[in-house]
Design a protein around this motif. Structure first.
Motif, mmCIF file in Angstrom:
data_model
loop_
_atom_site.group_PDB
_atom_site.id
_atom_site.type_symbol
_atom_site.label_atom_id
_atom_site.label_comp_id
_atom_site.label_asym_id
_atom_site.label_seq_id
_atom_site.Cartn_x
_atom_site.Cartn_y
_atom_site.Cartn_z
ATOM 1 N N GLY A 1 -2.927 11.648 -8.408
ATOM 2 C CA GLY A 1 -1.972 11.510 -7.303
ATOM 3 C C GLY A 1 -1.504 10.072 -7.176
ATOM 4 O O GLY A 1 -0.308 9.805 -6.987
ATOM 5 N N LYS A 2 -2.439 9.142 -7.308
ATOM 6 C CA LYS A 2 -2.091 7.717 -7.182
ATOM 7 C C LYS A 2 -1.269 7.229 -8.370
ATOM 8 O O LYS A 2 -0.359 6.408 -8.219
ATOM 9 C CB LYS A 2 -3.370 6.893 -7.001
ATOM 10 N N ALA B 1 -11.257 17.097 -6.632
ATOM 11 C CA ALA B 1 -10.702 16.119 -5.696
ATOM 12 C C ALA B 1 -10.654 14.709 -6.303
ATOM 13 O O ALA B 1 -9.696 13.962 -6.091
ATOM 14 C CB ALA B 1 -11.495 16.129 -4.391
ATOM 15 N N LEU C 1 11.653 3.648 -8.424
ATOM 16 C CA LEU C 1 12.568 3.152 -7.387
ATOM 17 C C LEU C 1 12.843 1.658 -7.557
ATOM 18 O O LEU C 1 13.962 1.203 -7.329
ATOM 19 C CB LEU C 1 11.990 3.448 -5.998
ATOM 20 N N GLU C 2 11.828 0.916 -7.985
ATOM 21 C CA GLU C 2 12.027 -0.532 -8.152
ATOM 22 C C GLU C 2 12.996 -0.859 -9.287
ATOM 23 O O GLU C 2 13.685 -1.865 -9.243
ATOM 24 C CB GLU C 2 10.668 -1.213 -8.412
ATOM 25 N N PHE D 1 -7.810 14.527 -8.584
ATOM 26 C CA PHE D 1 -6.580 14.551 -7.785
ATOM 27 C C PHE D 1 -6.279 13.160 -7.222
ATOM 28 O O PHE D 1 -5.137 12.706 -7.228
ATOM 29 C CB PHE D 1 -6.685 15.575 -6.651
ATOM 30 N N ARG D 2 -7.345 12.483 -6.739
ATOM 31 C CA ARG D 2 -7.138 11.125 -6.214
ATOM 32 C C ARG D 2 -6.521 10.229 -7.291
ATOM 33 O O ARG D 2 -5.572 9.495 -7.040
ATOM 34 C CB ARG D 2 -8.476 10.514 -5.776
ATOM 35 N N ILE E 1 6.500 6.774 -9.064
ATOM 36 C CA ILE E 1 7.677 6.884 -8.186
ATOM 37 C C ILE E 1 8.107 5.497 -7.712
ATOM 38 O O ILE E 1 9.301 5.168 -7.719
ATOM 39 C CB ILE E 1 7.366 7.820 -6.990
ATOM 40 N N ALA E 2 7.126 4.675 -7.340
ATOM 41 C CA ALA E 2 7.458 3.323 -6.882
ATOM 42 C C ALA E 2 8.110 2.512 -8.007
ATOM 43 O O ALA E 2 9.115 1.821 -7.794
ATOM 44 C CB ALA E 2 6.209 2.627 -6.353
ATOM 45 N N ASP E 3 7.553 2.617 -9.211
ATOM 46 C CA ASP E 3 8.150 1.924 -10.371
ATOM 47 C C ASP E 3 9.591 2.396 -10.584
ATOM 48 O O ASP E 3 10.496 1.603 -10.828
ATOM 49 C CB ASP E 3 7.360 2.234 -11.656
ATOM 50 N N VAL F 1 2.154 8.290 -7.507
ATOM 51 C CA VAL F 1 2.746 7.412 -6.489
ATOM 52 C C VAL F 1 3.269 6.132 -7.149
ATOM 53 O O VAL F 1 4.397 5.698 -6.889
ATOM 54 C CB VAL F 1 1.714 7.072 -5.382
ATOM 55 N N ASP F 2 2.472 5.575 -8.053
ATOM 56 C CA ASP F 2 2.917 4.364 -8.753
ATOM 57 C C ASP F 2 4.158 4.631 -9.612
ATOM 58 O O ASP F 2 5.059 3.811 -9.683
ATOM 59 C CB ASP F 2 1.785 3.814 -9.639
#
Lengths: 450, 450
Positions: free
Chosen positions: A10-11, A3, A21-22, A6-7, A17-19, A14-15
């Motif tokens: 996973g994060k 776990a 999209l930006e 994974f934390r 994907i955000a990068d 997420v970063d």
């Protein structure tokens, strides 16, 4: 990956994907790569030992992004299906890598894989019969086509036949719940004699009720003899074939036209991921090939490109091979083998516990991770036991019928299951059985007194 | 939600999943809820205004987890399909909420929705004809069944007919690329006169080539007259119907037996999410209903439970309604309407730019987010233009044929598209056209001199 990892991972994702999209407007709308770019960039088989998340993660930007969604999505799928095929030692004819006629595809479910293979067989048979007997219309032929599967086969085979508009017949399984050659041959002979056209047999490796195995070695030659399609549904059992000691269960696959198993069932890949292979891609694509202008592209007829839209029912596709890529690399073949072996060890542990208790019986050979068992006694008694187990909500069991017997099925499924869980489950079942038998006896006793 | 919010919410979700996995053994294996538990817990329609991620997020533990994957997955889907149906003002008959005979389901693709409706129509027609003419076999009837769709319809309709083993005919569209009643009636009359059995028409709202609309008001009564199934494929256009000013394009849906659109196309829901509704659930479920013991459950015949496995080809299902739930609440109906309106405004902006340039022509009415345009001149010229646009890789266009014309399609798709992007695209296209025409003229001039 625990776990905590994974934390972290996973994060990180997420970063990413955000990068993405930006800065999406800095990326090119169409990739520079040519068809076939991906295969040379990655190894030709899955690693034996685990790689780190970071290693796999880095390859997204390096290997996937230059090929964007297309062709990367298609090409990674083709290569992953070769990796997976090699892990279970599938005959080379089913692989795409050496420019052969076969290859793999990820479908959404075993049902779809069965349907696609049935449709390919239907098209092939209609064309063959029409060339032999031009006086027959397509409807005449359709009306005489018959598909076959074990009486133990999954309901999805019947569903595929219903969709395809063809008859389906159940072939009797033997006392081990397996279909053998003589049983199939008998019904084929009868049906051919009465003017029907047998065209498709769906063999099952690891049936849903009790994980029995149809006898491929026996059945294969019968299917191959008269241009008759053999599909193998190994939805659950297939994952076990990555272990050399279980690979013998797949012997005879060389007779099949198509084969499938669900890595989402037992290979730690998230739902959905149904791996299907065919020996001749053109058998499948010829069912569907439609080419409106808005779907044409410059590599259309080059032979370099796999147009998976002709391999499946939907047109759109998800990038499911990424899941396989991550799982196969992060566990490695050895890690996945350990996972399978542990489950099978635990099912035998449960089997032993059942066998030590004289009140119970084992109802089918325990081969993989499923144990079929019951209290010696009536079906009513076993229905009561199931009810009390499922109402307690500590564990959950799904039953089946094996011939006249109502049977309880103990399935080892979870990624994190351990010996202690199996012990707990057995103690729980055993205690409920004790309570039930006591109440049952009292009840019986009272009835006698009345 | 901007990138910064996405980083925050995404990581919150990663932690939630990790927490869930760490404490999974504390959870009950089977939920305590009874069928129908979910609907009373949530509003009966989508919110008009956006809710925060935190509000939606809290409801996972409160509303979803007590119902685990089942029945929460099924029940949320049924309610979300009602929400979505109400957003486009679908006739009540298509909704599930008031215990009617209709309801919605999420399929994986428009292709699957078309196939399912065609199969339902096939089953229904075969049963009707068999009861009227018991001398006909199923194969006789199958051989005479004909499905219909516009000559502008998507290739998936032809694919559905191929899978279903029935004939399909294209109905001529008019000069606006729409099918009108007289055109359908003519071919139906001819086919009925020659002994065929028309059974299915797939109307399109928003065709793939040019976003034209079949005339439902005209077609509906013709379909309804002779128990003939009308399915409506509004894969792309359907999302626009959430805006009252575009809802009139759906008028006539009351004649349909089934209707679908793709929220994954234009309603900001990630792929895949194909929303399909039927007026009579039993039309669909009667195609497939198979009940092996391992799939039976205590609510089997209660009428309280929707068994979506009988509504679709796969058996397994993903929890796709969660995507809808999040998107509908986090944007609110108003937010989604704004998104649609902005796209349509931008497509008209592009249309205006094209119309101001005398070298170009608009090839079909611009109704939603698609602009069909071309250089006045030969198809060769336009193919060259498309080539130079796509080779520059600044924007990407997919062409179509409209009758004899090769046409370029400018589609507004992105969540983040703005006026400046449209201006950029037009300047780019315009410049490439100038370069091309210059080269074309020089070439022409040289050819004359030679």
């Amino acid at each position: 990956m625990d776990a905590a990892e994974f934390r972290k991972s996973g994060k990180q994702m997420v970063d990413y994907i955000a990068d993405y999209l930006e800065k999406i407007d800095k990326r090119q709308v169409f990739p520079d790569v040519e068809p076939g770019y991906l295969r040379p960039l990655i190894p030709d088989c899955a690693p034996q030992d685990p790689e780190s998340f970071d290693d796999v993660f880095k390859d997204i930007e390096k290997i996937i992004m230059p090929g964007a969604a297309s062709p990367a999505c298609t090409e990674l799928e083709t290569v992953m299906m070769d990796w997976l095929g090699k892990m279970i030692n599938l005959p080379e004819e089913f692989l795409a890598e050496k420019g052969g006629q076969g290859g793999g595809v990820i479908q959404g479910s075993a049902s779809e894989a069965t349907l696609i293979s049935l449709l390919a067989a239907r098209t092939k048979t209609i064309r063959r019969v029409q060339s032999e007997k031009p006086e027959l219309t397509e409807a005449d032929i359709m009306g005489r086509l018959v598909a076959y599967a074990s009486d133990q086969a999954h309901s999805s085979v019947e569903k595929a036949a219903l969709i395809g508009g063809v008859k389906i017949k159940k072939v009797s399984s033997d006392d081990k719940f397996s279909v053998c050659g003589s049983s199939l041959k008998k019904v084929l002979d009868e049906d051919r004699a009465s003017g029907l056209i047998p065209f498709f047999f769906c063999a099952t490796l690891g049936t849903t009720p009790c994980c029995s195995f149809d006898k491929l070695f026996d059945l294969g030659p019968i299917c191959n003899k008269k241009s008759f399609w053999m599909h193998i549904d190994a939805a659950y059992a297939g994952s076990a074939f990555i272990c050399p000691e279980f690979r013998h269960l797949l012997n005879g696959v060389e007779f099949a036209d198509s084969f499938m198993f669900n890595p989402h069932k037992w290979l730690l890949v998230n739902f959905d991921c149904s791996a299907m292979w065919v020996k001749k891609r053109s058998d499948i694509t010829s069912v569907f090939k439609l080419e409106p202008l808005y779907l044409q592209h410059q590599h259309q007829d080059s032979g370099l490109v796999t147009d998976y839209r002709h391999w499946q029912i939907p047109l759109g596709r998800r990038f499911r091979s990424l899941k396989l890529w991550f799982v196969l690399r992060m566990y490695g073949v050895r890690g996945l083998q350990e996972h399978i072996r542990k489950h099978i060890r635990l099912s035998h542990q449960f089997e032993d516990l059942v066998l030590q208790d004289e009140r119970f019986e084992i109802c089918a050979e325990v081969v993989l991770g499923l144990v079929c068992f019951r209290l010696k006694g009536s079906n009513e008694l076993n229905k009561e036991l199931l009810k009390s187990i499922n109402e307690a909500k500590k564990i959950h069991l799904v039953p089946c019928h094996l011939r006249e017997k109502f049977v309880l099925r103990f399935a080892i499924c979870s990624r994190v299951v351990e010996t202690t869980h199996v012990e707990f489950a057995w103690q729980h079942i055993s205690q409920l059985a004790t309570d039930l038998l006591k109440a049952w006896e009292q009840n019986h006793h009272q009835q006698h007194q009345q």
